[in-house]
Design a protein around this motif. Structure first.
Motif, mmCIF file in Angstrom:
data_model
loop_
_atom_site.group_PDB
_atom_site.id
_atom_site.type_symbol
_atom_site.label_atom_id
_atom_site.label_comp_id
_atom_site.label_asym_id
_atom_site.label_seq_id
_atom_site.Cartn_x
_atom_site.Cartn_y
_atom_site.Cartn_z
ATOM 1 N N PRO A 19 11.927 6.447 2.057
ATOM 2 C CA PRO A 19 12.834 6.644 3.192
ATOM 3 C C PRO A 19 13.843 5.507 3.367
ATOM 4 C CG PRO A 19 10.543 6.846 3.893
ATOM 5 C CD PRO A 19 10.524 6.374 2.482
ATOM 6 N N THR A 20 13.448 4.299 2.962
ATOM 7 C CA THR A 20 14.393 3.170 3.040
ATOM 8 C C THR A 20 14.271 2.330 1.766
ATOM 9 O OG1 THR A 20 12.761 1.717 4.095
ATOM 10 C CG2 THR A 20 14.204 2.965 5.572
ATOM 11 N N ASP A 21 15.196 1.405 1.643
ATOM 12 C CA ASP A 21 15.189 0.496 0.495
ATOM 13 C C ASP A 21 13.905 -0.361 0.531
ATOM 14 O OD1 ASP A 21 16.135 -0.617 -1.780
ATOM 15 O OD2 ASP A 21 17.790 -1.721 -0.853
ATOM 16 N N TYR A 22 13.634 -1.030 -0.584
ATOM 17 C CA TYR A 22 12.376 -1.779 -0.683
ATOM 18 C C TYR A 22 12.645 -3.252 -0.986
ATOM 19 C CZ TYR A 22 13.612 -0.312 -5.401
ATOM 20 O OH TYR A 22 14.300 -0.047 -6.546
ATOM 21 N N ALA A 23 11.679 -4.089 -0.630
ATOM 22 C CA ALA A 23 11.830 -5.535 -0.814
ATOM 23 C C ALA A 23 11.489 -5.935 -2.254
ATOM 24 C CB ALA A 23 10.905 -6.261 0.157
ATOM 25 N N ASP A 24 11.961 -7.112 -2.625
ATOM 26 C CA ASP A 24 11.785 -7.597 -4.006
ATOM 27 C C ASP A 24 10.318 -7.718 -4.415
ATOM 28 O OD1 ASP A 24 14.460 -7.767 -4.235
ATOM 29 O OD2 ASP A 24 14.595 -9.949 -3.972
ATOM 30 N N PHE A 25 9.441 -8.053 -3.441
ATOM 31 C CA PHE A 25 8.067 -8.363 -3.825
ATOM 32 C C PHE A 25 7.298 -7.165 -4.402
ATOM 33 C CE2 PHE A 25 7.128 -6.616 0.287
ATOM 34 C CZ PHE A 25 5.780 -6.293 0.315
ATOM 35 N N ILE A 26 7.845 -5.937 -4.183
ATOM 36 C CA ILE A 26 7.192 -4.766 -4.791
ATOM 37 C C ILE A 26 8.086 -4.084 -5.836
ATOM 38 C CG2 ILE A 26 5.442 -4.160 -3.064
ATOM 39 C CD1 ILE A 26 7.514 -2.414 -1.678
ATOM 40 N N ALA A 27 9.224 -4.713 -6.128
ATOM 41 C CA ALA A 27 10.205 -4.067 -7.005
ATOM 42 C C ALA A 27 9.786 -4.033 -8.482
ATOM 43 C CB ALA A 27 11.560 -4.768 -6.870
ATOM 44 N N TRP A 28 8.717 -4.737 -8.815
ATOM 45 C CA TRP A 28 8.254 -4.812 -10.209
ATOM 46 C C TRP A 28 7.244 -3.701 -10.536
ATOM 47 C CZ3 TRP A 28 2.996 -5.010 -10.285
ATOM 48 C CH2 TRP A 28 2.393 -5.367 -9.072
ATOM 49 N N MET A 29 6.851 -2.930 -9.533
ATOM 50 C CA MET A 29 5.719 -2.011 -9.753
ATOM 51 C C MET A 29 6.064 -0.875 -10.714
ATOM 52 S SD MET A 29 4.100 -1.996 -5.931
ATOM 53 C CE MET A 29 2.763 -0.892 -6.394
ATOM 54 N N THR A 63 2.184 9.655 1.806
ATOM 55 C CA THR A 63 1.104 8.685 1.652
ATOM 56 C C THR A 63 1.304 7.468 2.556
ATOM 57 O OG1 THR A 63 2.052 7.336 -0.128
ATOM 58 C CG2 THR A 63 0.917 9.346 -0.796
ATOM 59 N N ASP A 64 0.214 6.981 3.089
ATOM 60 C CA ASP A 64 0.162 5.763 3.900
ATOM 61 C C ASP A 64 0.905 5.850 5.238
ATOM 62 O OD1 ASP A 64 -0.976 3.194 4.201
ATOM 63 O OD2 ASP A 64 0.929 2.241 3.704
ATOM 64 N N PHE A 65 1.072 7.059 5.758
ATOM 65 C CA PHE A 65 1.562 7.218 7.134
ATOM 66 C C PHE A 65 1.179 8.615 7.582
ATOM 67 C CE2 PHE A 65 5.104 10.213 6.887
ATOM 68 C CZ PHE A 65 5.331 10.257 5.519
ATOM 69 N N SER A 66 1.094 8.807 8.887
ATOM 70 C CA SER A 66 0.790 10.152 9.361
ATOM 71 C C SER A 66 1.531 10.436 10.659
ATOM 72 C CB SER A 66 -0.713 10.328 9.542
ATOM 73 O OG SER A 66 -1.294 9.161 10.078
ATOM 74 N N SER A 67 2.673 9.755 10.798
ATOM 75 C CA SER A 67 3.518 10.009 11.954
ATOM 76 C C SER A 67 4.926 10.226 11.409
ATOM 77 C CB SER A 67 3.433 8.799 12.881
ATOM 78 O OG SER A 67 4.621 8.669 13.605
ATOM 79 N N GLY A 68 5.506 11.370 11.731
ATOM 80 C CA GLY A 68 6.798 11.775 11.160
ATOM 81 C C GLY A 68 7.879 10.719 11.312
ATOM 82 N N ASP A 101 0.826 -1.211 0.000
ATOM 83 C CA ASP A 101 0.000 0.000 0.000
ATOM 84 C C ASP A 101 0.866 1.268 0.000
ATOM 85 O OD1 ASP A 101 -2.482 1.355 0.006
ATOM 86 O OD2 ASP A 101 -2.396 1.604 2.191
ATOM 87 N N ALA A 102 2.020 1.201 0.657
ATOM 88 C CA ALA A 102 2.938 2.353 0.640
ATOM 89 C C ALA A 102 3.379 2.634 -0.795
ATOM 90 C CB ALA A 102 4.148 2.066 1.516
ATOM 91 N N PHE A 103 3.856 1.586 -1.476
ATOM 92 C CA PHE A 103 4.298 1.751 -2.865
ATOM 93 C C PHE A 103 3.103 1.975 -3.786
ATOM 94 C CE2 PHE A 103 8.799 0.354 -4.190
ATOM 95 C CZ PHE A 103 9.346 1.161 -3.220
ATOM 96 N N GLY A 104 2.008 1.264 -3.531
ATOM 97 C CA GLY A 104 0.820 1.407 -4.375
ATOM 98 C C GLY A 104 0.316 2.836 -4.369
ATOM 99 N N SER A 105 0.221 3.423 -3.172
ATOM 100 C CA SER A 105 -0.318 4.783 -3.083
ATOM 101 C C SER A 105 0.667 5.809 -3.618
ATOM 102 C CB SER A 105 -0.721 5.098 -1.634
ATOM 103 O OG SER A 105 0.362 4.925 -0.744
#
Ligand SMILES: [Mn+2]
Length: 348
Positions: A61-71, A101-106, A36-40
């Motif tokens: 903010p940080t690196d991402y895992a393989d399972f969303i790397a195709w988006m 997107t997908d967070f509201s805490s700094g 949802d972070a990457f999707g949004s």
């Protein structure tokens, strides 16, 4: 500050005005991004790309895992790491509009937090997590939404831009809907969620291929690690209807576990008949990271907030601890007698 601007025409117009006037837009989401972070963020990125805006950059903010790397849009992502920090800081400082997107805490922006909070840019938060902090200028928020992708979809449609949802935007938004509802099974899976999913399919999204890209990308080592964790590291306490799992840094190294490999293990604890809560404690870089899952009315968001410096949703939350792995698990176990009556109350 807690409000929806989904229903406020004036604020929606303001949002559109800021977007159209912006020359340099930065989009960001939370650390350890999920679907949802990457999707949004990428859904928004692919949508905003169609406007006449000089620069739109998604900084993770940080690196991402393989399972969303195709988006769609991933190759253009700037990761806030040592290599790109200077460039990212410059983009953030120069931005006239920042979307969170997908967070509201700094704190969920990790090392990027100060750069974003100190930027003079206008900030728009789009999110569905409980108890948002008010660091933005506009908050597009609904804690009952299944996902931030659902909110982005509604926002685009309310602006009359439904036709700008091309296959790339649709693919991103569908990914967030799918992952944040646990493949359309969590309680937030409303008729509206299925309606939106249907609309996205009509845009050309192929569910079988998205599912395969997301969920069937295990390497053999990861499955062996999962087997080890399930057989040796998971404990079920039927008297409390609670399952918990702890994994040390040493074990992660032994199985060559990569970022994101522990994602989803916590859900196995909820698949036990009668189970109400599942927790996983993972030692990483000297800190204990905790994920909680629950069913029905038992709120793990409260538990995470009250005892483990975290928060989230009623049925899915996260926290952390500076104690050792053993001490953290002990702390959790000593809380269970106090939670017992609430745990027992839940239906099967
Ligand atoms: Mn989400």
């Amino acid at each position: 500050m807690v409000e929806y601007f989904t229903d406020d025409k004036q604020k929606l117009d303001l949002y559109l005005d800021w977007t159209k006037k912006a020359k340099n837009i930065v989009i960001t989401s939370h650390q350890n991004p999920d679907g949802d972070a990457f999707g949004s963020a990428l859904g928004l990125w692919n949508y905003l790309k169609q406007f006449d805006i000089e620069k739109v950059t998604f900084i993770s903010p940080t690196d991402y895992a393989d399972f969303i790397a195709w988006m769609p849009g991933v190759p253009a992502i700037v990761v806030y790491d040592n290599k790109n920090k200077a460039l990212a800081n410059e983009l953030i400082a120069e931005a006239d509009l920042i979307f969170c997107t997908d967070f509201s805490s700094g704190s969920r922006m990790k090392d990027m937090k100060d750069a974003v909070l100190n930027s003079f840019s206008k900030k728009i938060i789009i999110d569905h997590h409980e108890q948002p902090e008010s660091f933005g200028d506009l908050l597009y928020w609904n804690e009952h939404a299944s996902s931030t992708c659902e909110l982005i979809y509604q926002m685009i449609v309310k602006l009359g831009h439904e036709s700008m949802i091309d296959l790339d935007v649709a693919t991103c938004l569908y990914t967030g809907l799918l992952t944040d509802t646990g493949s359309f099974k969590y309680p937030a899976t409303t008729p509206e969620v299925h309606n939106i999913a249907g609309k996205l399919l009509a845009k050309g999204v192929v569910p079988s291929s998205i599912n395969r890209s997301l969920f069937d990308q295990n390497d053999f080592e990861k499955l062996q690690f999962l087997g080890y964790v399930l057989s040796k590291k998971m404990t079920y306490l039927p008297e409390y209807r609670v399952c918990y799992t702890s994994i040390s840094e040493k074990e992660l190294k032994k199985y060559n576990s990569k970022n994101g490999d522990t994602e989803g293990i916590v859900n196995y604890g909820l698949s036990i008949a009668g189970s109400v809560m599942s927790a996983i404690f993972i030692e990483k870089e000297g800190l204990i990271k905790i994920s909680f899952r629950s069913v029905h009315d038992f709120s793990v968001a409260d538990l995470a907030r009250d005892y483990f410096e975290g928060g989230g949703h009623k049925n899915a939350a996260g926290g952390r601890s500076n104690l050792s792995l053993e001490e953290t698990v002990q702390k959790f176990l000593t809380l269970l007698p106090y939670l017992k009556s609430q745990l027992e109350l839940q239906p099967n």
